[in-house]
Design a protein around this motif. Structure first.
Motif, PDB file in Angstrom:
ATOM      1  N   VAL A 137       2.027  11.095  -2.309  1.00 42.28           N
ATOM      2  CA  VAL A 137       0.802  10.791  -1.571  1.00 42.28           C
ATOM      3  C   VAL A 137      -0.212  11.924  -1.690  1.00 42.28           C
ATOM      4  CG1 VAL A 137      -0.157  10.432   0.738  1.00 42.28           C
ATOM      5  CG2 VAL A 137       1.951   9.262   0.064  1.00 42.28           C
ATOM      6  N   ILE A 138       0.257  13.154  -1.511  1.00 38.25           N
ATOM      7  CA  ILE A 138      -0.662  14.298  -1.548  1.00 38.25           C
ATOM      8  C   ILE A 138      -1.227  14.504  -2.950  1.00 38.25           C
ATOM      9  CG2 ILE A 138      -0.848  16.809  -1.264  1.00 38.25           C
ATOM     10  CD1 ILE A 138       1.090  16.554   1.112  1.00 38.25           C
ATOM     11  N   ARG A 157      -1.614  12.210  -5.249  1.00 37.73           N
ATOM     12  CA  ARG A 157      -2.553  11.113  -5.514  1.00 37.73           C
ATOM     13  C   ARG A 157      -3.841  11.320  -4.731  1.00 37.73           C
ATOM     14  NH1 ARG A 157      -1.130   4.634  -4.819  1.00 37.73           N
ATOM     15  NH2 ARG A 157      -3.025   3.840  -5.817  1.00 37.73           N
ATOM     16  N   TYR A 158      -3.692  11.813  -3.510  1.00 36.58           N
ATOM     17  CA  TYR A 158      -4.869  12.113  -2.687  1.00 36.58           C
ATOM     18  C   TYR A 158      -5.760  13.132  -3.391  1.00 36.58           C
ATOM     19  CZ  TYR A 158      -7.739  13.634   1.207  1.00 36.58           C
ATOM     20  OH  TYR A 158      -8.812  13.940   2.002  1.00 36.58           O
ATOM     21  N   GLN A 191     -13.582  11.256  -6.816  1.00 41.66           N
ATOM     22  CA  GLN A 191     -14.742  11.005  -5.955  1.00 41.66           C
ATOM     23  C   GLN A 191     -15.814  12.065  -6.173  1.00 41.66           C
ATOM     24  OE1 GLN A 191     -13.693  10.788  -1.811  1.00 41.66           O
ATOM     25  NE2 GLN A 191     -12.467   8.924  -2.040  1.00 41.66           N
ATOM     26  N   LYS A 235       4.970  14.086  -1.440  1.00 43.06           N
ATOM     27  CA  LYS A 235       4.415  14.715  -2.652  1.00 43.06           C
ATOM     28  C   LYS A 235       3.550  13.721  -3.422  1.00 43.06           C
ATOM     29  CE  LYS A 235       5.689  16.359  -7.282  1.00 43.06           C
ATOM     30  NZ  LYS A 235       4.356  16.988  -7.423  1.00 43.06           N
ATOM     31  N   TRP A 258     -11.561  18.424  -2.373  1.00 45.68           N
ATOM     32  CA  TRP A 258     -10.890  17.379  -1.611  1.00 45.68           C
ATOM     33  C   TRP A 258     -10.519  17.856  -0.222  1.00 45.68           C
ATOM     34  CZ3 TRP A 258      -5.581  18.521  -0.976  1.00 45.68           C
ATOM     35  CH2 TRP A 258      -5.114  19.542  -1.800  1.00 45.68           C
ATOM     36  N   PHE A 259     -11.096  18.949   0.178  1.00 49.16           N
ATOM     37  CA  PHE A 259     -10.772  19.508   1.482  1.00 49.16           C
ATOM     38  C   PHE A 259     -11.477  18.799   2.621  1.00 49.16           C
ATOM     39  CE2 PHE A 259      -8.632  22.137  -1.018  1.00 49.16           C
ATOM     40  CZ  PHE A 259      -8.557  23.469  -0.738  1.00 49.16           C
ATOM     41  N   ALA A 281      -7.504  11.526  -6.305  1.00 51.74           N
ATOM     42  CA  ALA A 281      -8.559  10.604  -5.863  1.00 51.74           C
ATOM     43  C   ALA A 281      -9.793  11.372  -5.397  1.00 51.74           C
ATOM     44  CB  ALA A 281      -8.038   9.714  -4.740  1.00 51.74           C
ATOM     45  N   LYS A 282      -9.566  12.488  -4.710  1.00 51.16           N
ATOM     46  CA  LYS A 282     -10.686  13.283  -4.223  1.00 51.16           C
ATOM     47  C   LYS A 282     -11.445  13.943  -5.366  1.00 51.16           C
ATOM     48  CE  LYS A 282     -11.178  13.141   0.138  1.00 51.16           C
ATOM     49  NZ  LYS A 282     -12.355  12.401   0.626  1.00 51.16           N
ATOM     50  N   ALA A 310       0.838  -1.199   0.000  1.00 52.19           N
ATOM     51  CA  ALA A 310       0.000   0.000   0.000  1.00 52.19           C
ATOM     52  C   ALA A 310       0.871   1.246   0.000  1.00 52.19           C
ATOM     53  CB  ALA A 310      -0.883  -0.011   1.246  1.00 52.19           C
ATOM     54  N   GLU A 311       0.297   2.349  -0.467  1.00 53.11           N
ATOM     55  CA  GLU A 311       1.003   3.630  -0.374  1.00 53.11           C
ATOM     56  C   GLU A 311       0.445   4.357   0.839  1.00 53.11           C
ATOM     57  OE1 GLU A 311       0.724   6.258  -3.791  1.00 53.11           O
ATOM     58  OE2 GLU A 311       2.528   7.334  -3.172  1.00 53.11           O
ATOM     59  N   VAL A 312       1.333   4.737   1.729  1.00 51.27           N
ATOM     60  CA  VAL A 312       0.913   5.297   3.010  1.00 51.27           C
ATOM     61  C   VAL A 312       1.584   6.638   3.250  1.00 51.27           C
ATOM     62  CG1 VAL A 312       0.872   4.909   5.503  1.00 51.27           C
ATOM     63  CG2 VAL A 312       0.730   2.956   3.947  1.00 51.27           C
ATOM     64  N   GLY A 313       0.810   7.604   3.718  1.00 52.65           N
ATOM     65  CA  GLY A 313       1.359   8.892   4.130  1.00 52.65           C
ATOM     66  C   GLY A 313       0.820   9.246   5.499  1.00 52.65           C
TER      67      GLY A 313
END
Lengths: 92, 92
Positions: A65-66, A68-69, A76, A63, A90-91, A72-73, A41-44
């Motif tokens: 992780v953020i 990609r986050y 969604q 960087k 994504w906030f 992803a948001k 898994a990728e974890v931050g």
DNA sequence: ATGGCTATTTATAAGTC
DNA sequence: TGACTTATAAATAGCCA
């Protein structure tokens, strides 16, 4: 996990709070690393102590992780509400 | 922590990997919450499973954590290298 | 895939130096 | 203020009526 059972509430004594912070911070970083390796898994993980100091761990880079986050948001948001504006969602 | 000791390396069997992921993900989220409460810390945790699914926890909000992270990194950069450009340095 | 069950390992609360 | 120790609580690996 120790000589006594504890209740999960803010530790008032600041010295004890610091000691517990230091021990548990190490524990959770270890868990984060293990999760990343075992499960691919990728974890931050970002932690600010009560004194404001930053501690961080990322299995890749923060960087990555953020970024990609954020992607992803956005996705969604797009799925949930196809006609809305992108970004800024994504906030929450 | 279980019937047998394990070595920390990628779990090859994908079903086992998923099961372990689900159990340990719950565990680390619990730890993150406890750390935030006990030690009055701000915590942000982002996990992407090997199948690409996002899981997240923030003691406040992820926006707050990421914003604060960015500011902290800028500050670190500023302290380390007072004459450099700001921004863009919190990537690594 | 999913949700218990428990033997065992691991994390850690208190204590000690 | 840390660095060790240890008794105990908590997490979890392997299994499954």
């Amino acid at each position: 996990m120790g000589r006594g059972k504890i209740v999960i509430r803010r530790i008032d004594n600041s010295t004890s709070r610091q000691v517990t912070f230091s021990k548990r911070r190490n524990g959770i970083f270890k868990k984060a690393k293990e999760l990343g390796i075992l499960c691919d898994a990728e974890v931050g993980l970002v932690i600010f102590s009560s004194t404001g100091r930053l501690y961080e761990y990322a299995s890749s880079s923060m960087k990555s992780v953020i970024d990609r986050y954020g992607r992803a948001k956005e996705e969604q948001q797009l799925v949930a509400n196809p006609n809305s504006e992108l970004k800024l969602y994504w906030f929450f």
